[in-house]
Design a protein around this motif. Structure first.
Motif, mmCIF file in Angstrom:
data_model
loop_
_atom_site.group_PDB
_atom_site.id
_atom_site.type_symbol
_atom_site.label_atom_id
_atom_site.label_comp_id
_atom_site.label_asym_id
_atom_site.label_seq_id
_atom_site.Cartn_x
_atom_site.Cartn_y
_atom_site.Cartn_z
ATOM 1 N N GLN A 248 -1.726 -5.904 -24.713
ATOM 2 C CA GLN A 248 -2.359 -7.170 -24.336
ATOM 3 C C GLN A 248 -3.887 -7.130 -24.398
ATOM 4 O OE1 GLN A 248 -0.360 -7.302 -20.486
ATOM 5 N NE2 GLN A 248 0.831 -9.078 -21.132
ATOM 6 N N GLY A 249 -4.459 -6.008 -24.844
ATOM 7 C CA GLY A 249 -5.903 -5.937 -25.019
ATOM 8 C C GLY A 249 -6.635 -5.075 -24.018
ATOM 9 N N ARG A 250 -5.959 -4.622 -22.983
ATOM 10 C CA ARG A 250 -6.590 -3.684 -22.039
ATOM 11 C C ARG A 250 -6.211 -2.267 -22.467
ATOM 12 N NH1 ARG A 250 -9.103 -5.750 -17.575
ATOM 13 N NH2 ARG A 250 -8.719 -7.962 -17.133
ATOM 14 N N ASP A 251 -6.892 -1.820 -23.508
ATOM 15 C CA ASP A 251 -6.540 -0.531 -24.115
ATOM 16 C C ASP A 251 -7.480 0.598 -23.713
ATOM 17 O OD1 ASP A 251 -8.734 -1.440 -25.489
ATOM 18 O OD2 ASP A 251 -7.930 -1.043 -27.492
ATOM 19 N N LYS A 252 -8.321 0.388 -22.697
ATOM 20 C CA LYS A 252 -9.159 1.448 -22.134
ATOM 21 C C LYS A 252 -8.614 1.774 -20.742
ATOM 22 C CE LYS A 252 -12.043 0.362 -25.540
ATOM 23 N NZ LYS A 252 -11.535 -0.982 -25.928
ATOM 24 N N LEU A 253 -8.405 3.045 -20.466
ATOM 25 C CA LEU A 253 -7.888 3.482 -19.167
ATOM 26 C C LEU A 253 -8.957 4.309 -18.479
ATOM 27 C CD1 LEU A 253 -5.505 3.693 -17.164
ATOM 28 C CD2 LEU A 253 -4.860 5.815 -18.349
ATOM 29 N N ALA A 254 -9.597 3.726 -17.471
ATOM 30 C CA ALA A 254 -10.624 4.438 -16.708
ATOM 31 C C ALA A 254 -9.939 5.296 -15.659
ATOM 32 C CB ALA A 254 -11.576 3.438 -16.052
ATOM 33 N N LEU A 255 -10.183 6.595 -15.689
ATOM 34 C CA LEU A 255 -9.503 7.559 -14.824
ATOM 35 C C LEU A 255 -10.485 8.149 -13.825
ATOM 36 C CD1 LEU A 255 -7.573 9.350 -17.665
ATOM 37 C CD2 LEU A 255 -6.447 8.326 -15.696
ATOM 38 N N ALA A 256 -10.101 8.136 -12.548
ATOM 39 C CA ALA A 256 -10.952 8.711 -11.515
ATOM 40 C C ALA A 256 -10.095 9.413 -10.474
ATOM 41 C CB ALA A 256 -11.803 7.637 -10.846
ATOM 42 N N ASP A 257 -10.578 10.541 -9.983
ATOM 43 C CA ASP A 257 -9.939 11.182 -8.834
ATOM 44 C C ASP A 257 -10.165 10.327 -7.596
ATOM 45 O OD1 ASP A 257 -9.323 13.364 -10.456
ATOM 46 O OD2 ASP A 257 -11.101 14.488 -9.845
ATOM 47 N N ALA A 258 -9.205 10.369 -6.668
ATOM 48 C CA ALA A 258 -9.393 9.677 -5.398
ATOM 49 C C ALA A 258 -10.574 10.280 -4.653
ATOM 50 C CB ALA A 258 -8.133 9.793 -4.546
ATOM 51 N N PRO A 259 -11.380 9.465 -3.989
ATOM 52 C CA PRO A 259 -12.505 10.009 -3.209
ATOM 53 C C PRO A 259 -12.008 10.966 -2.134
ATOM 54 C CG PRO A 259 -12.684 7.616 -3.439
ATOM 55 C CD PRO A 259 -11.324 7.992 -3.946
ATOM 56 N N ALA A 260 -12.826 11.927 -1.797
ATOM 57 C CA ALA A 260 -12.467 12.917 -0.777
ATOM 58 C C ALA A 260 -12.066 12.214 0.507
ATOM 59 C CB ALA A 260 -13.641 13.855 -0.521
ATOM 60 N N GLY A 261 -10.936 12.648 1.067
ATOM 61 C CA GLY A 261 -10.486 12.107 2.337
ATOM 62 C C GLY A 261 -9.658 10.853 2.239
ATOM 63 N N SER A 262 -9.455 10.334 1.000
ATOM 64 C CA SER A 262 -8.724 9.076 0.867
ATOM 65 C C SER A 262 -7.307 9.252 0.353
ATOM 66 C CB SER A 262 -9.482 8.133 -0.076
ATOM 67 O OG SER A 262 -9.525 8.671 -1.394
ATOM 68 N N GLY A 263 -6.910 10.461 0.058
ATOM 69 C CA GLY A 263 -5.566 10.682 -0.476
ATOM 70 C C GLY A 263 -5.348 12.157 -0.758
ATOM 71 N N THR A 264 -4.473 12.447 -1.728
ATOM 72 C CA THR A 264 -4.218 13.827 -2.124
ATOM 73 C C THR A 264 -5.438 14.392 -2.832
ATOM 74 O OG1 THR A 264 -1.885 13.266 -2.416
ATOM 75 C CG2 THR A 264 -2.643 15.325 -3.397
ATOM 76 N N ALA A 265 -5.872 15.567 -2.436
ATOM 77 C CA ALA A 265 -7.074 16.163 -3.026
ATOM 78 C C ALA A 265 -6.736 16.781 -4.379
ATOM 79 C CB ALA A 265 -7.645 17.220 -2.088
ATOM 80 N N ILE A 266 -7.092 16.084 -5.445
ATOM 81 C CA ILE A 266 -6.928 16.580 -6.811
ATOM 82 C C ILE A 266 -8.288 16.498 -7.472
ATOM 83 C CG2 ILE A 266 -5.869 16.145 -9.063
ATOM 84 C CD1 ILE A 266 -3.454 15.006 -7.586
ATOM 85 N N GLU A 267 -8.699 17.581 -8.146
ATOM 86 C CA GLU A 267 -10.039 17.627 -8.734
ATOM 87 C C GLU A 267 -9.965 17.764 -10.245
ATOM 88 O OE1 GLU A 267 -12.961 20.182 -7.084
ATOM 89 O OE2 GLU A 267 -12.243 19.945 -5.024
ATOM 90 N N GLY A 268 -10.608 16.829 -10.931
ATOM 91 C CA GLY A 268 -10.753 16.925 -12.379
ATOM 92 C C GLY A 268 -9.532 16.536 -13.167
ATOM 93 N N PHE A 269 -8.641 15.725 -12.575
ATOM 94 C CA PHE A 269 -7.395 15.385 -13.256
ATOM 95 C C PHE A 269 -7.641 14.643 -14.567
ATOM 96 C CE2 PHE A 269 -3.572 12.855 -14.066
ATOM 97 C CZ PHE A 269 -2.576 13.819 -13.936
#
Length: 536
Positions: A248-269
């Motif tokens: 549908q035209g949204r072909d860019k996927l912006a990926l970010a780790d959850a901020p510290a303290g807001s969920g599961t701590a994953i770094e650099g996914f």
């Protein structure tokens, strides 16, 4: 089930959902049906679906690796260096960062970064990891470490025992490992492609030796695996949403780790997911472009052609967005499954990489014939400017603002629904401040901007650059080398290989007529500072 997807502001059209449901895609994928992506993809898919079994089939590695780590620790060998590229290095880096255990990841040909890794040899074990066994970067690094151990006074047998090898059965590296007397050789499942190999020996061996709990990763993945045949399971939903959004035209996927303290701590996914998504979907003029962000609110998180995905927490306030919850092991398996589903929606084969070899072939030709003669169009401060694809036509490079004008011209060349890729052939540790260019360019342009360290990105977004939608503009950054480093028993140095890789990739993009600005830094620190100042 701990893995979940919180969708905000996105819908899967009825026709897409109806087709996926009617074709029983969830269950067929879970049972490894190679016909899901059409007859042209069937032969490849038939030998590339082993990743679905890894949560159980990798179990035998856990005890082996615990025993090997204990042996190494008893001998005072507690520093693990991983030599690998792409799928061989990206997952272990995320695993170890998330676990908070030290792992030196060497996925570069920059001589400064290679030399910096060859320290503390008295306590170092090197994991050499290559699926094909012929990756030029990894082979060069192995040779350098063998020579360094010999120079440190180790004999041939002692040197061999400082190496652990991960490769596919029958690869040239398996033969090399036997010849050098490697301490251990782990032969991975050949039915698992490199970018789907996070839960295989490629992901687990270096991570476990560095101290990560890989058994827990498999537990996390297995909990999800038990549900993958169910219609509408969260990994299926993730793939359906990503594929439908791209169509549908949204072909860019912006990926970010959850901020510290807001969920599961994953770094650099995002660095791992970037290769999985770009290399799996970026072909035949289609694809999903992953854009790795510094945070969920960084420039580029929200745009008309973009979906924001936050990994490790629920969906943020922005729309449209995804919050993908769950621990790291489940994230690996869930995103692999989702990418395969998205490939079905896009109508491509998610398991091949038809354009990856092009830059490699160009590199080999340049190593044989020498670097092309490309005099700079201008030198301003610590930066030499060159361009192709007409990007510098009409730009006044005699101005002291020539660098800023060149960058403006490049940004102007990004199509309306296109992207800018920054490709930095630098030392990603010593020259880390270059990474700030991504957010600065995104803020200035309002376009999707990716950042890749060369040659690392060639094993990741490099496929998308050549095979995906031809909507990219490119900023390549190279630099002078302080002290070069030889590659033992090879007719080139690390610096020569790095320069050839950059030139080979320039040629691949120039052959497509894409706008490319090449900036060569005659002084690294000064040049990076000059670039950031030009964007301030």
């Amino acid at each position: 089930m701990s893995f979940g997807v919180d969708v905000r502001g996105l819908q899967v059209p009825d026709d897409v959902r109806g087709t996926l449901t009617g074709d029983d895609v969830a269950a067929r994928l879970a049972r490894k049906d190679a016909t899901l992506w059409g007859p042209d993809a069937e032969s490849e898919a038939a030998v590339r679906l082993g990743w679905l079994d890894l949560p159980s089939s990798s179990r035998s590695l856990v005890a082996q690796l615990a025993e090997l780590r204990a042996q190494l620790q008893d001998e005072g060998l507690d520093r693990i260096v991983l030599c690998g590229m792409g799928g061989s290095s990206l997952a272990p880096e995320v695993i170890c960062r998330t676990a908070g255990v030290p792992l030196v990841v060497l996925d570069t040909t920059d001589p400064g970064q290679v030399a910096a890794a060859m320290t503390d040899l008295d306590r170092t074990v090197v994991v050499v990891s290559s699926k094909s066994g012929g990756t030029v970067e990894t082979d060069s690094q192995r040779r350098a470490f063998q020579a360094a151990f010999a120079e440190a006074g180790l004999d041939e047998k002692e040197t061999g025992r400082r190496f652990v090898v991960v490769t596919d059965p029958g690869s040239p590296l398996s033969e090399t490992a036997a010849d050098m007397g490697a301490r251990a050789v782990f032969l991975a499942d050949p039915t698992v492609g490199g970018r789907y190999s996070a839960l295989s020996a490629f992901g687990l061996v270096p991570s476990a030796l560095a101290g990560a709990d890989v058994g827990a990763l498999l537990d996390e993945a297995e909990e999800l695996a038990e549900h993958l045949a169910e219609p509408g399971n969260p990994a299926f939903e993730l793939g359906a949403v990503l594929g439908a959004a791209a169509v549908q035209g949204r072909d860019k996927l912006a990926l970010a780790d959850a901020p510290a303290g807001s969920g599961t701590a994953i770094e650099g996914f995002g660095d791992w997911a970037e290769q999985l998504i770009a290399e799996s979907t970026g072909k035949e003029g289609r694809g999903i472009l992953p854009v790795v962000l510094e945070s969920p609110t960084a420039p580029g998180a929200v745009a008309a052609d973009t979906v924001l995905a936050v990994v490790g927490a629920g969906s943020p306030d922005a729309e449209p967005s995804l919050g993908v919850t769950g621990p790291l092991g489940a994230q690996f398996l869930g995103w692999e499954y989702a990418t395969a589903v998205a490939g079905r929606v896009l109508g491509i084969n998610p398991f091949d990489q038809p354009n990856v070899t092009e830059s490699k072939e160009n590199t080999n030709a340049i190593l044989d014939s020498g670097l092309p003669d490309e005099p700079p169009l201008a030198t301003i401060g610590a930066i030499e400017l060159r361009g192709s694809g007409g990007v510098l036509d009409g730009v006044d490079l005699s101005s002291h603002d020539g660098v800023a004008l060149g960058l403006d011209a490049l940004l102007a060349a990004v199509p309306e629904h296109g992207y800018l890729a920054v490709m930095a052939y630098l030392d990603r540790l010593a020259d880390a401040s270059a990474g700030n260019l991504r957010s600065a360019l995104a803020a200035r342009s309002g376009r999707a901007v990716t950042f890749g360290w060369g040659p690392r990105f060639l094993h990741s977004t490099g496929q998308y650059h050549k095979g995906g939608p031809q909507q990219g503009a490119y900023l390549q950054i190279t630099a002078e080398i302080g002290t070069d480093l030889p590659v033992p028993d090879r007719p080139f140095t690390f610096g020569g290989l790095q320069a050839a890789q950059a030139a080979g990739d320039r040629k691949a993009l120039a052959d497509r007529g894409r706008p490319l600005l090449h900036l060569h830094l005659t002084d690294r620190a000064a040049g990076i500072g000059q670039l950031l100042a030009a964007l301030a």
